[in-house]
Design a protein around this motif. Structure first.
Motif, short mmCIF file in Angstrom:
data_model
loop_
_atom_site.label_atom_id
_atom_site.label_comp_id
_atom_site.label_asym_id
_atom_site.label_seq_id
_atom_site.Cartn_x
_atom_site.Cartn_y
_atom_site.Cartn_z
N ALA A 27 0.48 -1.18 0.14
CA ALA A 27 -0.21 0.35 0.22
C ALA A 27 0.59 1.48 -0.01
O ALA A 27 0.23 2.26 -0.74
N LEU A 28 1.99 0.88 1.15
CA LEU A 28 3.02 2.05 0.52
C LEU A 28 3.74 2.82 -0.86
O LEU A 28 3.87 3.75 -1.34
N GLU A 29 4.50 1.45 -1.08
CA GLU A 29 4.83 2.20 -2.35
C GLU A 29 4.11 1.90 -3.91
O GLU A 29 3.99 2.49 -4.28
N SER A 30 2.52 1.78 -3.51
CA SER A 30 1.51 1.73 -4.65
C SER A 30 1.39 3.22 -4.73
O SER A 30 1.04 4.24 -4.18
N SER A 76 -0.43 5.98 7.89
CA SER A 76 -0.94 6.72 6.93
C SER A 76 -2.09 5.72 5.69
O SER A 76 -1.97 6.36 5.02
N VAL A 77 -1.75 4.56 6.42
CA VAL A 77 -2.25 2.98 6.03
C VAL A 77 -4.07 2.94 5.80
O VAL A 77 -4.24 2.98 7.59
N ALA A 78 -5.41 3.71 4.97
CA ALA A 78 -6.42 3.40 5.57
C ALA A 78 -6.59 1.89 5.65
O ALA A 78 -6.57 1.00 4.33
N VAL A 79 -7.46 1.11 6.67
CA VAL A 79 -7.62 -0.30 6.83
C VAL A 79 -8.89 -0.11 7.45
O VAL A 79 -9.71 0.75 8.10
N GLU A 80 -9.49 -1.55 7.29
CA GLU A 80 -11.23 -1.46 7.25
C GLU A 80 -10.90 -3.04 8.10
O GLU A 80 -9.78 -3.52 7.22
N THR A 81 -11.62 -3.42 8.65
CA THR A 81 -11.59 -5.08 8.88
C THR A 81 -13.39 -5.03 9.51
O THR A 81 -13.99 -4.62 9.79
N ALA A 82 -13.17 -6.65 9.29
CA ALA A 82 -15.19 -7.08 9.37
C ALA A 82 -14.41 -8.68 9.90
O ALA A 82 -13.56 -9.58 9.05
N VAL A 83 -15.95 -8.81 10.61
CA VAL A 83 -15.38 -10.27 11.04
C VAL A 83 -16.73 -10.76 9.64
O VAL A 83 -17.79 -10.28 9.52
N ILE A 84 -16.26 -12.09 9.02
CA ILE A 84 -17.44 -12.28 7.39
C ILE A 84 -17.88 -13.79 8.27
O ILE A 84 -17.44 -15.00 8.40
N GLY A 85 -19.06 -13.94 7.77
CA GLY A 85 -19.23 -15.97 7.49
C GLY A 85 -20.26 -15.95 9.06
O GLY A 85 -20.37 -17.33 9.07
#
Length: 342
Positions: A27-30, A76-85
């Motif tokens: 993500a940082l190198e993108s 500096s990196v946008a992050v989202e987390t989720a429990v699925i299933g």
């Protein structure tokens, strides 16, 4: 400008931390903005005690991910987390791929990063069949180019003479059971084989040197356990044979979850294998103290819930006093996964 979104399924593994680090580095190198979506897939029902424990474990895992992302990306990196299933039963690679595809569609994601050791609770790696299913959905994926840490060690560690001798005797005895203990050639080759096993596997067998008295008592109790296990095998054979010979009898294949009181390690492995040896039941997953077992007919499922094998295995490892426990059904540690009874 809409950021690129990258989906990263996570599960505890030897390369888990490195996979998170690689995702942050990518993500940082993108050149453009990248939003990382970390998801933990769980197969459970939120309304059950075992389900709530599983969800809590997944949430703790994702909390660690957020901490690592903040550390590696300096915030500096946008992050989202989720429990699925949680709304379905996940078992095969297809089930997990379906859950990932649904999440990706809902969040506008078309690319996945996969931990090379990703196989959540499965008895065998599921990465290859999972990737094939993702291809069918048209989702791009990348296997994180990370390697597990290795440590070089001596061939034999300082485990003590008792551990070495115990492993040699067990290997030698097992060899003679398969061969002829009265034949000199079998005695000689058995001794050599036992020595090789003790030299090469001494450092990966016992977590601690075995105590002579305790180990000898376990051997005695094990020989008492074998007839009981054989009885259960014969009884289940007759039950399954009766269903086959009389089609009018019910066949109700169900996946079941049983939370046992047998500690993990060798006791839990022994219980899981004993269940598999008994016709009509098959242990498909052992996750901590939760066993996922396929039961073919109601009789074998009832026997599993009664906890006879669990008490017998506890007897082998911990003695008679350890048998005085309630059955899984009485403890409320059973669950039928799928079907009208779930």
């Amino acid at each position: 400008m809409v950021p690129e979104r990258l989906l990263v399924p996570v599960e505890q593994s030897v390369t888990f931390r490195r996979t998170v680090g690689y995702a942050v580095e990518s993500a940082l190198e993108s050149e453009g903005a990248v939003e990382l979506h970390f998801v933990a897939a769980v197969s459970t029902d939120e309304e059950t005690p075992t389900g709530r424990r599983t969800i809590e474990d997944a949430e703790e895992l994702l909390d660690r991910v957020r901490t690592w992302v903040d550390e590696d990306g300096d915030g500096s990196v946008a992050v989202e987390t989720a429990v699925i299933g949680t709304d379905r039963y996940l078992f095969s690679p297809t089930d997990y791929a379906d859950a990932f595809a649904d999440y990706a569609e809902q969040n506008g994601i078309d690319r996945l990063l996969i931990d090379p050791e990703y196989h959540p609770g499965a008895t065998a790696p599921m990465l290859r069949p999972l990737e094939h299913r993702l291809e069918a959905y048209g989702l791009d994926y990348e296997e994180a180019p990370v390697e597990r840490q290795t440590r070089r060690s001596r061939l034999v560690t300082a485990g003590g003479a008792s551990r070495f001798v115990t492993l040699f005797l067990v290997s030698f005895g097992f060899y003679l059971v398969l061969g002829d203990p009265t034949y000199p050639f079998d005695l000689a080759t058995g001794a050599v084989s036992g020595l090789i096993v003790a030299l090469t596997l001494d450092h990966v067998t016992f977590t601690r040197p075995p105590r002579a008295v305790r180990s000898s008592m376990r051997v005695v109790r094990f020989f008492l356990y074998v007839p009981y296990l054989l009885f259960e095998i014969v009884k289940s054979n007759l039950q399954v044979a009766a269903v086959i010979l009389r089609p009018s009898l019910p066949i109700e294949p169900r996946m079941t979850r049983v939370r046992v009181t047998t500690p993990s390690g060798l006791p839990l492995t022994s219980l899981a294998n004993s269940i598999t040896l008994t016709p009509g039941t098959l242990t498909v997953r052992a996750d901590d103290q939760d066993l996922i077992v396929h039961a073919l007919i109601p009789a074998t499922r009832e026997g599993l819930f009664d906890g006879g094998l669990e008490r017998a295995v506890r007897f082998v490892f911990y003695g008679r006093s350890a048998m005085s426990i309630a059955s899984p059904e009485e403890r409320g540690d059973t669950e039928i996964l799928g079907g009208e009874e779930s």
